[in-house]
Design an enzyme around this catalytic site. Structure first.
Site, PDB file in Angstrom:
ATOM      1  N   GLY A   8      98.371  78.807  52.201  1.00  0.00           N
ATOM      2  CA  GLY A   8      97.398  78.991  51.122  1.00  0.00           C
ATOM      3  C   GLY A   8      98.037  78.609  49.803  1.00  0.00           C
ATOM      4  O   GLY A   8      99.023  79.212  49.383  1.00  0.00           O
ATOM      5  N   ALA A   9      97.500  77.585  49.151  1.00  0.00           N
ATOM      6  CA  ALA A   9      98.093  77.087  47.898  1.00  0.00           C
ATOM      7  C   ALA A   9      97.209  77.411  46.700  1.00  0.00           C
ATOM      8  O   ALA A   9      97.150  76.657  45.736  1.00  0.00           O
ATOM      9  CB  ALA A   9      98.325  75.577  47.999  1.00  0.00           C
ATOM     10  N   GLN A  11      95.934  80.562  43.831  1.00  0.00           N
ATOM     11  CA  GLN A  11      96.635  81.180  42.704  1.00  0.00           C
ATOM     12  C   GLN A  11      97.893  81.926  43.148  1.00  0.00           C
ATOM     13  O   GLN A  11      98.958  81.786  42.540  1.00  0.00           O
ATOM     14  CB  GLN A  11      95.687  82.143  41.975  1.00  0.00           C
ATOM     15  CG  GLN A  11      94.496  81.464  41.308  1.00  0.00           C
ATOM     16  CD  GLN A  11      94.856  80.832  39.974  1.00  0.00           C
ATOM     17  OE1 GLN A  11      95.903  80.239  39.821  1.00  0.00           O
ATOM     18  NE2 GLN A  11      93.976  80.975  39.003  1.00  0.00           N
ATOM     19  N   GLY A  13      99.516  81.589  46.094  1.00  0.00           N
ATOM     20  CA  GLY A  13     100.438  80.649  46.733  1.00  0.00           C
ATOM     21  C   GLY A  13     101.238  79.845  45.730  1.00  0.00           C
ATOM     22  O   GLY A  13     102.457  79.696  45.853  1.00  0.00           O
ATOM     23  N   ARG A  82      88.226  88.001  45.966  1.00  0.00           N
ATOM     24  CA  ARG A  82      87.082  88.833  45.577  1.00  0.00           C
ATOM     25  C   ARG A  82      86.391  88.304  44.329  1.00  0.00           C
ATOM     26  O   ARG A  82      87.013  87.690  43.474  1.00  0.00           O
ATOM     27  CB  ARG A  82      87.550  90.263  45.287  1.00  0.00           C
ATOM     28  CG  ARG A  82      87.786  91.078  46.504  1.00  0.00           C
ATOM     29  CD  ARG A  82      87.858  92.555  46.164  1.00  0.00           C
ATOM     30  NE  ARG A  82      89.098  92.938  45.523  1.00  0.00           N
ATOM     31  CZ  ARG A  82      89.298  94.133  45.002  1.00  0.00           C
ATOM     32  NH1 ARG A  82      88.327  95.037  45.027  1.00  0.00           N
ATOM     33  NH2 ARG A  82      90.460  94.438  44.448  1.00  0.00           N
ATOM     34  N   ASN A  95      87.481  86.013  56.068  1.00  0.00           N
ATOM     35  CA  ASN A  95      88.934  85.907  56.142  1.00  0.00           C
ATOM     36  C   ASN A  95      89.483  86.151  57.542  1.00  0.00           C
ATOM     37  O   ASN A  95      90.570  85.682  57.876  1.00  0.00           O
ATOM     38  CB  ASN A  95      89.585  86.843  55.125  1.00  0.00           C
ATOM     39  CG  ASN A  95      89.420  86.315  53.705  1.00  0.00           C
ATOM     40  OD1 ASN A  95      89.002  85.173  53.509  1.00  0.00           O
ATOM     41  ND2 ASN A  95      89.742  87.121  52.709  1.00  0.00           N
ATOM     42  N   HIS A 175      95.416  99.675  51.825  1.00  0.00           N
ATOM     43  CA  HIS A 175      95.322  98.952  50.551  1.00  0.00           C
ATOM     44  C   HIS A 175      93.848  98.819  50.184  1.00  0.00           C
ATOM     45  O   HIS A 175      93.232  97.772  50.349  1.00  0.00           O
ATOM     46  CB  HIS A 175      95.973  97.575  50.705  1.00  0.00           C
ATOM     47  CG  HIS A 175      96.023  96.781  49.432  1.00  0.00           C
ATOM     48  ND1 HIS A 175      96.563  97.258  48.271  1.00  0.00           N
ATOM     49  CD2 HIS A 175      95.611  95.519  49.160  1.00  0.00           C
ATOM     50  CE1 HIS A 175      96.482  96.331  47.330  1.00  0.00           C
ATOM     51  NE2 HIS A 175      95.899  95.262  47.851  1.00  0.00           N
TER      52      HIS A 175
END
Length: 320
Positions: A8-9, A11, A13, A82, A95, A175
């Site tokens: 995952g690139a 924010q 990543g 989100r 996800n 979490h």
């Protein structure tokens, strides 16, 4: 030669890659994303900053899972972030599909890696990843407690006007909205926080407001950003976990791990204090919770279990 791959690139990543570079946590960083242009562009951009910041790390971007081969650490951030008004749980269906694909790619190409999951809803995503991939539970952890604890520490430091590094604090449980800040185990400049409450430095009501702000810490940022969610603090937390593993630091960190009887809980991932070293999760520390803390912790566990049941209905493979 240490290699870290980031799945995952976005924010988180990109921020992870930059932090790993500036801190020279690894010798090689691979940014993986299904949108290969984003991964390649960010990798090149960060690499071009290396001569300015003075670090020597190799960066590459890819959309091919074969490029993560021989990774020592893999950090998963892939997924949809989100939006305002959404809970982490609202991301479940989307996800879950992404995590299943990621698990297959890692199982095939880097089954010996230490895997850190950051994708939300965290506890269920890391459980699903471990189930889908079959990787040993001591090598699969979720990043949550470090972030939640850092928020708790910050809010206390602002309230008490002391440096944040002077505060020792921990948050346990899932979490999400039911996470459990632990004021009884919190110290400010070596002094128990509850002593400060007795002295009138902070009222019980104000402390409870800070506990609640900690639980809502991610949502507060989502509300401000409008598009996207937190990324600086989550990335910093993920790097701390990777460093503890790669440098065999034997560091006590609150992480989402597989519980097998600890705290009276089995077959669930949830945030507890653990020792992380070269063998991954080397020990789960069992702190002595009082009745109120136990009740709150079990309430949080029940919330994780309920979400796991929902996930199992979406993907029956999780029930096998």
């Amino acid at each position: 030669m240490k290699k870290i791959s980031l799945i995952g690139a976005g924010q988180i990543g990109g921020t992870l890659a930059h932090l790993i570079g500036t801190k020279e946590v690894a010798d090689e960083v691979v940014l993986f994303d299904v949108a290969s242009g984003i991964a390649k562009g960010k990798a090149l951009d960060i690499a071009q900053s290396s001569s300015v910041d003075g670090f020597n790390v190799k960066f590459s971007g890819t959309d091919n899972y074969e490029d993560i081969k021989d990774s020592d650490v893999i950090i998963i951030t892939a997924g949809v972030p989100r939006k305002p008004g959404m809970s982490r749980d609202d991301l479940l269906g989307i996800n879950l599909k992404i995590i299943k694909q990621v698990a297959e790619g890692i199982k095939k190409n880097a089954p010996n890696a230490f895997v850190i999951c950051i994708t939300n809803p965290l506890d269920v995503m890391v459980m699903a990843f471990q189930k889908f991939s079959g990787l040993p539970a001591n090598k699969v952890v979720g990043m949550a407690g470090i972030l939640d604890s850092s928020r708790f520490k910050l809010f206390l430091s602002l309230e008490l006007n002391v440096p944040v590094k002077e505060i020792e604090a921990m948050v346990m449980g899932g979490h999400g909205d039911t996470m459990v800040p632990l004021p009884r185990f919190t110290k400010v400049s070596g002094k128990p926080l509850l002593d400060l409450v007795k002295e009138g430095k902070i009222s019980p009501e104000r402390l409870e407001e800070i506990n609640q702000r900690t639980r809502d810490g991610g949502a507060e940022i989502v509300k401000y950003l409008e598009k996207g969610s937190a990324f600086y603090a989550p990335a910093a937390s993920g790097v701390q976990m990777a460093e503890a593993y790669l440098k065999d630091e034997k560091k006590l960190l609150p992480c989402a791990v597989h519980l097998n009887g600890e705290y009276g809980v089995s077959n669930v991932y949830a945030g507890v204090p653990v020792i992380i070293g070269k063998d991954g999760v080397e020990k789960i520390e069992q702190i002595d919770l009082d009745e109120k803390e136990k009740k709150e912790f079990m309430h949080s566990i029940d919330a994780v279990k309920a979400l796991w049941e929902a996930a199992s209905k979406i993907d029956p493979d999780l029930s096998k």
